[in-house]
Write a protein that holds these residues in place. Structure first.
Motif, PDB file in Angstrom:
ATOM      1  N   ASP A  32      42.383  70.825 -51.731  1.00 54.71           N
ATOM      2  CA  ASP A  32      41.287  70.298 -52.551  1.00 54.71           C
ATOM      3  C   ASP A  32      40.187  69.722 -51.670  1.00 54.71           C
ATOM      4  N   LEU A  33      40.583  69.041 -50.615  1.00 51.93           N
ATOM      5  CA  LEU A  33      39.594  68.465 -49.708  1.00 51.93           C
ATOM      6  C   LEU A  33      38.790  69.565 -49.017  1.00 51.93           C
ATOM      7  N   ALA A  34      39.476  70.627 -48.577  1.00 50.83           N
ATOM      8  CA  ALA A  34      38.765  71.739 -47.940  1.00 50.83           C
ATOM      9  C   ALA A  34      37.773  72.381 -48.907  1.00 50.83           C
ATOM     10  N   GLN A  35      38.155  72.487 -50.182  1.00 50.23           N
ATOM     11  CA  GLN A  35      37.235  73.050 -51.168  1.00 50.23           C
ATOM     12  C   GLN A  35      36.039  72.126 -51.390  1.00 50.23           C
ATOM     13  N   LEU A  36      36.275  70.822 -51.427  1.00 50.40           N
ATOM     14  CA  LEU A  36      35.170  69.879 -51.596  1.00 50.40           C
ATOM     15  C   LEU A  36      34.201  69.966 -50.413  1.00 50.40           C
ATOM     16  N   THR A  92      46.819  54.833 -39.898  1.00 45.46           N
ATOM     17  CA  THR A  92      48.214  54.600 -40.249  1.00 45.46           C
ATOM     18  C   THR A  92      49.067  55.617 -39.509  1.00 45.46           C
ATOM     19  N   GLN A  93      50.358  55.426 -39.514  1.00 51.71           N
ATOM     20  CA  GLN A  93      51.243  56.362 -38.834  1.00 51.71           C
ATOM     21  C   GLN A  93      51.127  57.740 -39.465  1.00 51.71           C
ATOM     22  N   GLY A  94      50.924  58.766 -38.645  1.00 48.46           N
ATOM     23  CA  GLY A  94      50.780  60.125 -39.149  1.00 48.46           C
ATOM     24  C   GLY A  94      49.360  60.536 -39.442  1.00 48.46           C
ATOM     25  N   VAL A  95      48.382  59.650 -39.182  1.00 46.28           N
ATOM     26  CA  VAL A  95      46.995  59.983 -39.507  1.00 46.28           C
ATOM     27  C   VAL A  95      46.499  61.163 -38.683  1.00 46.28           C
ATOM     28  N   GLY A  96      47.085  61.385 -37.499  1.00 50.28           N
ATOM     29  CA  GLY A  96      46.654  62.507 -36.677  1.00 50.28           C
ATOM     30  C   GLY A  96      46.891  63.843 -37.349  1.00 50.28           C
ATOM     31  N   THR A  97      48.015  63.983 -38.040  1.00 49.32           N
ATOM     32  CA  THR A  97      48.307  65.234 -38.751  1.00 49.32           C
ATOM     33  C   THR A  97      47.299  65.473 -39.859  1.00 49.32           C
ATOM     34  N   ILE A  98      46.972  64.405 -40.593  1.00 46.17           N
ATOM     35  CA  ILE A  98      45.968  64.530 -41.655  1.00 46.17           C
ATOM     36  C   ILE A  98      44.618  64.890 -41.060  1.00 46.17           C
ATOM     37  N   ALA A  99      44.264  64.265 -39.941  1.00 44.47           N
ATOM     38  CA  ALA A  99      42.990  64.556 -39.292  1.00 44.47           C
ATOM     39  C   ALA A  99      42.907  66.019 -38.872  1.00 44.47           C
ATOM     40  N   ALA A 100      44.006  66.579 -38.384  1.00 42.17           N
ATOM     41  CA  ALA A 100      43.998  67.990 -38.004  1.00 42.17           C
ATOM     42  C   ALA A 100      43.719  68.876 -39.215  1.00 42.17           C
ATOM     43  N   GLY A 101      44.303  68.530 -40.362  1.00 44.52           N
ATOM     44  CA  GLY A 101      44.009  69.283 -41.581  1.00 44.52           C
ATOM     45  C   GLY A 101      42.564  69.161 -41.991  1.00 44.52           C
ATOM     46  N   VAL A 102      41.991  67.972 -41.826  1.00 43.55           N
ATOM     47  CA  VAL A 102      40.581  67.757 -42.160  1.00 43.55           C
ATOM     48  C   VAL A 102      39.680  68.623 -41.281  1.00 43.55           C
ATOM     49  N   VAL A 103      39.981  68.689 -39.996  1.00 43.48           N
ATOM     50  CA  VAL A 103      39.173  69.505 -39.090  1.00 43.48           C
ATOM     51  C   VAL A 103      39.322  70.988 -39.433  1.00 43.48           C
ATOM     52  N   LYS A 104      40.526  71.417 -39.765  1.00 49.31           N
ATOM     53  CA  LYS A 104      40.718  72.807 -40.181  1.00 49.31           C
ATOM     54  C   LYS A 104      40.016  73.087 -41.506  1.00 49.31           C
ATOM     55  N   GLY A 105      39.775  72.036 -42.290  1.00 50.52           N
ATOM     56  CA  GLY A 105      38.984  72.165 -43.509  1.00 50.52           C
ATOM     57  C   GLY A 105      37.488  72.211 -43.250  1.00 50.52           C
ATOM     58  N   LEU A 106      37.092  72.165 -41.979  1.00 50.79           N
ATOM     59  CA  LEU A 106      35.716  72.387 -41.505  1.00 50.79           C
ATOM     60  C   LEU A 106      34.821  71.167 -41.626  1.00 50.79           C
ATOM     61  N   ALA A 107      35.389  69.966 -41.568  1.00 52.60           N
ATOM     62  CA  ALA A 107      34.562  68.765 -41.497  1.00 52.60           C
ATOM     63  C   ALA A 107      33.962  68.627 -40.103  1.00 52.60           C
ATOM     64  N   GLU A 108      32.809  67.968 -40.029  1.00 47.59           N
ATOM     65  CA  GLU A 108      32.160  67.736 -38.734  1.00 47.59           C
ATOM     66  C   GLU A 108      32.534  66.401 -38.118  1.00 47.59           C
ATOM     67  N   VAL A 109      32.932  65.428 -38.948  1.00 46.45           N
ATOM     68  CA  VAL A 109      33.236  64.084 -38.461  1.00 46.45           C
ATOM     69  C   VAL A 109      34.543  63.611 -39.088  1.00 46.45           C
ATOM     70  N   VAL A 110      35.440  63.091 -38.263  1.00 48.21           N
ATOM     71  CA  VAL A 110      36.641  62.400 -38.751  1.00 48.21           C
ATOM     72  C   VAL A 110      36.458  60.915 -38.449  1.00 48.21           C
ATOM     73  N   HIS A 111      36.489  60.115 -39.497  1.00 50.36           N
ATOM     74  CA  HIS A 111      36.240  58.669 -39.388  1.00 50.36           C
ATOM     75  C   HIS A 111      37.572  57.928 -39.539  1.00 50.36           C
ATOM     76  N   ASP A 147      40.819  60.652 -55.498  1.00 50.49           N
ATOM     77  CA  ASP A 147      40.991  61.738 -56.466  1.00 50.49           C
ATOM     78  C   ASP A 147      41.104  63.107 -55.807  1.00 50.49           C
ATOM     79  N   ILE A 148      41.377  63.127 -54.511  1.00 52.02           N
ATOM     80  CA  ILE A 148      41.661  64.389 -53.842  1.00 52.02           C
ATOM     81  C   ILE A 148      43.178  64.520 -53.783  1.00 52.02           C
ATOM     82  N   TYR A 149      43.719  65.576 -54.350  1.00 47.05           N
ATOM     83  CA  TYR A 149      45.151  65.662 -54.563  1.00 47.05           C
ATOM     84  C   TYR A 149      45.875  66.462 -53.480  1.00 47.05           C
ATOM     85  N   SER A 150      45.145  67.147 -52.597  1.00 46.54           N
ATOM     86  CA  SER A 150      45.802  67.904 -51.537  1.00 46.54           C
ATOM     87  C   SER A 150      44.767  68.216 -50.471  1.00 46.54           C
ATOM     88  N   ILE A 151      45.234  68.658 -49.312  1.00 46.57           N
ATOM     89  CA  ILE A 151      44.315  69.033 -48.244  1.00 46.57           C
ATOM     90  C   ILE A 151      43.512  70.263 -48.648  1.00 46.57           C
TER      91      ILE A 151
END
Length: 499
Positions: free
Chosen positions: A7-11, A31-50, A1-5
């Motif tokens: 939204d994830l950063a806000q959560l 999956t292919q391209g997961v690295g790009t998503i992971a970079a967005g997650v880190v920029k969203g200030l997460a401490e752990v990428v699983h 139910d997260i519709y964009s990066i």
């Protein structure tokens, strides 16, 4: 139910307000391209990428998911490691991996490819007796692990020592492999792709696969070093509200405060809700804080709100009002300069709420009350997908709604004032019935509308109450088919005569 990066950063921001000491982990499928998503997650200030691989899992997923969802954890982990290093993000985040890890060799391989941490699921379950029947969703687990049935739970014979013994064997094998590589710890192994080499299998088809990219070494630190200060963001207004209110709420006093608010003030109320939850749990605190705001609230206004707090906003609010609220009261009224039928609150209001009340003398945006499982709300209009995945609570909408009302709705009740009579064509009837509200339902709805008028002085609410005899004929009830079927079986009568 997260519709964009975004939204994830806000959560992530919300979670860090409600629990300032928490580390946030975001799980991504390999999956292919997961690295790009992971970079967005880190920029969203997460401490752990699983990074979760395609293997493993003992549950009852569809066969197509078991066979085809995701790729191996090695591919996703290597891509994520390389992208984070190239973006200069790797040293501030911990990489975690899972997906069928079983042996010490798996641990060392994952570390060499960039993992700081490792998760075990299937193997740990097997160590305590799981026999992989894959009926976790049926409550019939024959060894008593994934079940709530007392007769089956009695068959559970495992002990913590069984899992500990397995983990010690894994650790022993990992230590021996590290020693052969000349390393003294797992930390020293993280990101050391220079210690890996491509192995020839002798199979022409297998050997034709180019896996050299897995071993590419980037620049910069290949493993976690330290978190950054920006990874502990604070809401200044939210912190001030919490400081000013927590003593009164905890000591049995009543407090009234007023604050200006702007759309830069996000997650106001989350820190106060978290502190009350830590102190009182599910209990109602002895005091009460009545907090008034004036202006334009940012995202997640009143998120994680709980008992003992009342928020009143004169103005408007962005998305996620009342996200995950458990109790308390939120009242939103239009600013003095507003006229007509204003839209006062944004999208995804009451997302995941489990309790509390929300009254708004204006309309809400899209996905109103998505995953609401206990909150009561009255609003004067809503966008598309209202009450999506709703599992509990009561919703009254005194105005027009968009298409796809009630999609995935399996609990709770919604009532819509619709003089046009078009609501049945705007409702997703896969799981819900739409019918005119009966007398018992109308009695409850009238009580909600009266409270709405009392709290907001709503012009629309006063009109409906003043003309109740006529307007009540335009009130529609939307409720899950499963609930209606259960009531019909008990009452042996048509659903439209049952409250």
């Amino acid at each position: 139910d997260i519709y964009s990066i975004e939204d994830l950063a806000q959560l992530i921001f919300d979670l860090k307000q409600v629990n300032p000491r928490a580390d946030v982990s975001v799980k991504l499928v390999s999956t292919q391209g997961v690295g790009t998503i992971a970079a967005g997650v880190v920029k969203g200030l997460a401490e752990v990428v699983h990074i979760s691989g395609a293997d493993g899992g003992t549950g009852a997923s569809p066969l197509s998911s078991i066979k085809h969802a995701g790729t191996s954890w090695e591919l996703g982990l290597a891509e994520t490691q390389q992208v984070l290093m190239s973006e200069g993000l790797r040293d501030r985040v911990r990489l975690r991996v899972d997906g069928g890890l079983k042996t010490g060799r798996d641990i060392v391989m994952a570390a060499l490819l960039g993992a700081d941490e490792f998760s075990f699921g299937t193997a740990a379950l097997l160590a305590e007796g799981c026999v992989m029947v894959r009926t976790c969703h049926r409550d019939t687990c024959p060894v008593g692990i994934a079940t709530q049935r007392p007769d089956l739970r009695a068959k559970f014979a495992a002990t913590p020592e069984m899992v500990a013994a397995y983990m010690l064997f894994v650790a022993g094998e990992a230590r021996r492999m590290l020693a052969r590589l000349g390393l003294t710890s797992v930390d020293e192994a993280v990101g050391r792709t220079d210690l890996l080499r491509l192995r020839k299998t002798g199979d022409a088809r297998a050997d034709s696969a180019d896996l050299s990219w897995l071993l590419e070494a980037g620049e910069g630190s290949p493993r976690f070093q330290r978190p950054l200060e920006i990874q502990r963001p604070r809401s200044a207004l939210g912190a001030k509200v919490a400081r000013d209110s927590i003593f009164a709420v905890s000591s049995g006093e009543e407090l009234e405060r007023s604050y200006p608010i702007t759309n830069a003030d996000r997650s106001v109320g989350a820190e106060l809700g978290g502190e009350i939850g830590r102190r009182f749990g599910e209990d109602v605190p002895p005091g009460l804080a009545r907090i008034s705001f004036k202006g334009e609230a940012g995202q997640s206004f009143g998120a994680f709100l709980t008992h003992g707090v009342e928020f009143r906003l004169r103005g408007e609010a962005n998305d996620y009002v009342g996200k995950a609220m458990n109790g308390g009261l939120i009242v939103v009224t239009p600013p003095e300069s507003d006229a007509g039928s204003p839209v006062l609150i944004g999208n995804t209001v009451l997302y995941g709420a489990t309790g509390g009340e929300l009254y708004c003398a204006g309309a809400a945006g899209a996905r109103f009350a998505v995953r609401n499982s206990g909150a009561i709300s009255v609003v004067e209009g809503a966008g598309m997908h209202a009450c999506e995945y709703m599992t509990g609570g009561w919703v009254v909408i005194l105005g027009p709604v968009g298409h796809n009302l009630g999609a995935g709705m399996t609990g709770g009740q919604a009532f819509v004032h619709d003089p046009s009579g078009t609501l049945p064509w705007r409702t997703n009837t896969e799981l819900v019935f739409v019918q005119h509200a009966n007398s018992d339902q109308l009695e409850i709805v009238r009580e909600f509308v009266e409270r709405h008028v009392e709290l907001t002085a709503s012009v629309k609410g006063r009109y409906v109450l003043a003309n109740w005899e006529a307007e009540s004929h335009h009130m529609w009830a939307v409720r899950p088919k499963s609930d209606v079927a259960k009531i019909e079986s008990r009452q042996d009568g048509p659903a439209d005569r049952v409250a």
